[in-house]
Scaffold this active site. Structure first.
Site, PDB file in Angstrom:
ATOM      1  N   TYR A 170      -6.355  -2.834  13.037  1.00 60.87           N
ATOM      2  CA  TYR A 170      -7.236  -1.770  12.528  1.00 60.87           C
ATOM      3  C   TYR A 170      -8.654  -1.880  13.077  1.00 60.87           C
ATOM      4  O   TYR A 170      -9.617  -1.685  12.352  1.00 60.87           O
ATOM      5  CB  TYR A 170      -7.181  -1.747  10.991  1.00 60.87           C
ATOM      6  N   GLU A 201       1.173  -0.700  14.020  1.00 60.74           N
ATOM      7  CA  GLU A 201       0.194   0.049  13.222  1.00 60.74           C
ATOM      8  C   GLU A 201      -1.149   0.043  13.941  1.00 60.74           C
ATOM      9  O   GLU A 201      -1.548  -0.981  14.483  1.00 60.74           O
ATOM     10  CB  GLU A 201      -0.013  -0.567  11.824  1.00 60.74           C
ATOM     11  N   GLU A 223       3.472  -8.008   7.621  1.00 62.26           N
ATOM     12  CA  GLU A 223       2.195  -8.639   7.268  1.00 62.26           C
ATOM     13  C   GLU A 223       2.287  -9.727   6.215  1.00 62.26           C
ATOM     14  O   GLU A 223       1.550  -9.711   5.229  1.00 62.26           O
ATOM     15  CB  GLU A 223       1.194  -7.567   6.831  1.00 62.26           C
ATOM     16  N   ASP A 283       0.812  -1.202   0.000  1.00 61.31           N
ATOM     17  CA  ASP A 283       0.000   0.000   0.000  1.00 61.31           C
ATOM     18  C   ASP A 283       0.858   1.270   0.000  1.00 61.31           C
ATOM     19  O   ASP A 283       0.693   2.135   0.845  1.00 61.31           O
ATOM     20  CB  ASP A 283      -0.905  -0.064   1.254  1.00 61.31           C
TER      21      ASP A 283
END
Ligand code: EVA
Length: 597
Positions: free
Chosen positions: A474, A512, A416, A168
């Site tokens: 998230y 994150e 990840e 990303d």
């Protein structure tokens, strides 16, 4: 001692010379890969100008150029003065993304794979002293599943190639870091290792120098240039009484001057700044100089408008000023090793760095699919041995480059990847063993890697390999966002209770968490994408963090908004920045400043 590319950061003194070659270079794309056959390394047929460092994608007004995928060339005339005779001469690249073939005076002198680490092309045998020489570089920016970062290439209906990143951030490419002409003596310091021991008020610096001399003289000076200690030998220890330790609160730097001797004569010299500090993991704590430290900070990117990922010392300075203002002590170089100038400045500012290798995209789902339970195995594919070799090479080069920076406190070996299968466990077991068994890092700093949402307490297979467990989460964004944020919090607490029950006796950090936020949006009540919602997510996470004493840090995603590929979930890029892309604070910056100060 590491193998692989060894290239000390350039310094200038009686024995060593360097000259930055940054400027406008010639540039030409080679979509049909005919350059080698047609000998473009002698002269480019129809070049345009291109800044070095720089990246075409951020400078063009044309879409096909912005997304250009394939081969392209750089060219530059380089005058090499004759006073460099009897030296080894090289061109040193801060990095070339993602791979390069270097020609000097039409002779191929080097190939290098990996877009985020430095390498040297030795030109001693082909250089013409006292004359203008010709430097040409064939660059290729294609992504694949056998190299890192991972992605693949699709062919468009008009025959053009298009990269499909499995990550990303925008796949900026080219020569985006400094390029130097460097000259070093024939007998030289090739590398050196440093290790520290602290006992009360005194410290020991254990050093080892690699080079082709028979002994060395090492001088340590204090901040004012006064000699603190002198030692001799290629391998020895320096005692420092009343040592000033390096830490974020007081980033004290000593000077170290290494002189290499042969038959009693000095043949080379290398000077740099060092800080005395230790890093350890003990139980669930991270110890800096034997005291527990809580990491506060960001996941970052090298990213700025017009520059893309091109190195700018002004951006580095502005970022570090913003980070001091907000009160943080740490950042992760997500998702690749940054330009060396970041680390040199972090040493001075006193920032702690989690240094990450570009192992991103090693999975068959992306960060959004990951939260939806989609699963397809990545590590069963047959490309894994080439991938493993490149992964190991890049870890070696990263550790080798950054091992002497006091700012670096941990190595992140992945971001990840697939993390719940036997295959991924076996792949990463080899990667972690490779670092540990070969003792790549003389300081044996902790190893980690950022785990995505699939890695739950009952499914994860990789946390057992890590010294520090790093979670990317998230909740409140990809998982139960907006009006469901209360559910997100419940799920988050359930997960953390699960980790607590496992009792891994390791420190956990969050590498994150965050929410996309448009600096233009205010909403009452808070809605996703508004500044109020970003604040709500931050409050929710901090609330949970304080309930678990094995959580030793939080690095919010992201320091600033950054460019990505086009996507329906991206508005001009990723908007999870606490600062905008031009480094102005969103509301969350003021909240975090309160929480962190
Ligand atoms: C995000 N999430 O969705 C981030 C990505 C990042 O930018 C991740 O590690 O899980 C990734 O690269 O905003």
């Amino acid at each position: 001692m590491c193998s692989g590319n060894k290239t000390l950061y350039p310094v200038q003194n009686e024995f060593r010379f360097n000259q930055l070659l940054n400027s406008m270079w010639n540039f030409e794309i080679d979509p049909d890969s005919i350059g080698i056959k047609e000998k473009w390394y002698k002269k480019l047929p129809k070049p345009e100008s291109m800044p070095v460092p720089g990246t075409f994608a951020e400078l063009t007004t044309k879409r096909d150029r912005k997304y250009y995928t394939g081969d392209f060339w750089y060219e530059k005339d380089v005058f090499v003065p004759s006073f460099l005779k009897n030296k080894d001469i090289a061109i040193r690249f801060g990095s070339i993304t993602h791979r390069a073939k270097v020609f000097f005076n039409s002779v191929e002198v080097k190939t290098h794979e990996g877009g985020f680490l430095p390498f040297e092309a030795d030109i001693t045998k082909v250089v013409k002293l006292g004359q203008v020489n010709h430097l040409a570089i064939l660059v290729n920016n294609k992504l694949s599943l056998e190299t890192i970062p991972c992605g693949d290439v699709t062919i468009l209906s008009d025959g053009r190639k298009a990269n499909r990143p499995r990550f990303d951030f925008f796949n900026y490419s080219g020569i985006m870091r400094n390029v130097w002409l460097v000259a070093t003596p024939k007998g030289k310091i090739i590398d050196f290792d440093l290790k520290y021991d602290i006992q009360g008020k005194s410290a020991q610096i254990h050093y080892q120098i690699y080079g082709n001399g028979d002994t060395a003289k090492v001088e340590l000076t204090d901040r004012n240039g006064n000699t603190v200690a002198v030692q001799s030998g290629l391998k020895n220890s320096i005692d420092v009484k009343n040592a000033q330790l390096w830490s974020p609160a007081c980033p004290y730097l000593y000077g170290i001057k290494i002189q290499l001797l042969r038959q009693g004569k000095i043949i080379d010299e290398y000077s740099t700044k060092i800080g005395i500090r230790t890093v350890k993991v003990l139980g669930t704590q991270i110890l800096l100089n034997d005291k527990p430290i809580h990491l506060k900070g960001f996941g970052k990117h090298e990213d700025f408008t017009i520059l893309g990922k091109a190195t700018s010392e002004s951006v580095i300075k502005r970022d570090f000023e913003c980070m001091k203002w907000i009160g943080v002590n740490c950042f992760r170089t997500s998702h690749y090793p940054y330009a060396e100038e970041w680390y040199r400045e972090a040493d001075r500012y006193g920032f702690l760095i989690i240094d990450e290798v570009p192992a991103v995209g090693l999975s068959s789902y992306n960060f959004i699919e990951a939260t939806k339970g989609k699963f397809k195995s990545f590590f069963t594919n047959k490309n894994n041995s080439k991938l493993e070799q490149v992964h190991e090479q890049e870890i070696t080069e990263m550790i080798n480059r950054d091992k002497n920076h006091q700012s670096v406190i941990a190595w992140s070996l992945f971001n990840e990847p697939e993390s719940t299968s036997n295959e991924s466990y076996h792949y990463f077991k080899k990667i972690f063993n490779f670092v540990r068994e070969n003792k790549l890092d003389p300081q044996a700093r902790p190893l980690t890697g950022a785990l995505e949402n699939h890695s739950q307490p009952d499914t994860d297979r990789l946390s057992q390999l890590c010294d520090i467990v790093s979670l990317n989460r998230y909740y409140g964004w990809y998982v139960k966002g907006g009006q469901y944020i209360q559910e997100a919090k419940k799920k988050f607490i359930d997960e953390m209770n699960g980790w607590e029950r496992l009792n891994l006796n390791k420190p956990f950090i969050f590498t994150e968490f965050g929410a996309d936020t448009l600096a233009s949006e205010h909403r009452l009540p808070a809605e996703m994408w508004s500044q109020e919602y970003q604040n709500e997510v931050i409050h929710m996470f901090f609330d949970v963090f304080k309930q678990y004493n094995f959580i030793q840090g939080e690095l919010i995603w992201n320091f600033a908004d950054f460019k990505t590929e086009d996507a329906i979930v991206r508005v001009g890029g990723n908007q999870k920045g606490i600062f905008t892309r031009d480094r102005q604070p969103k509301d969350a910056a003021f909240l975090l400043r309160k929480l962190w100060k």
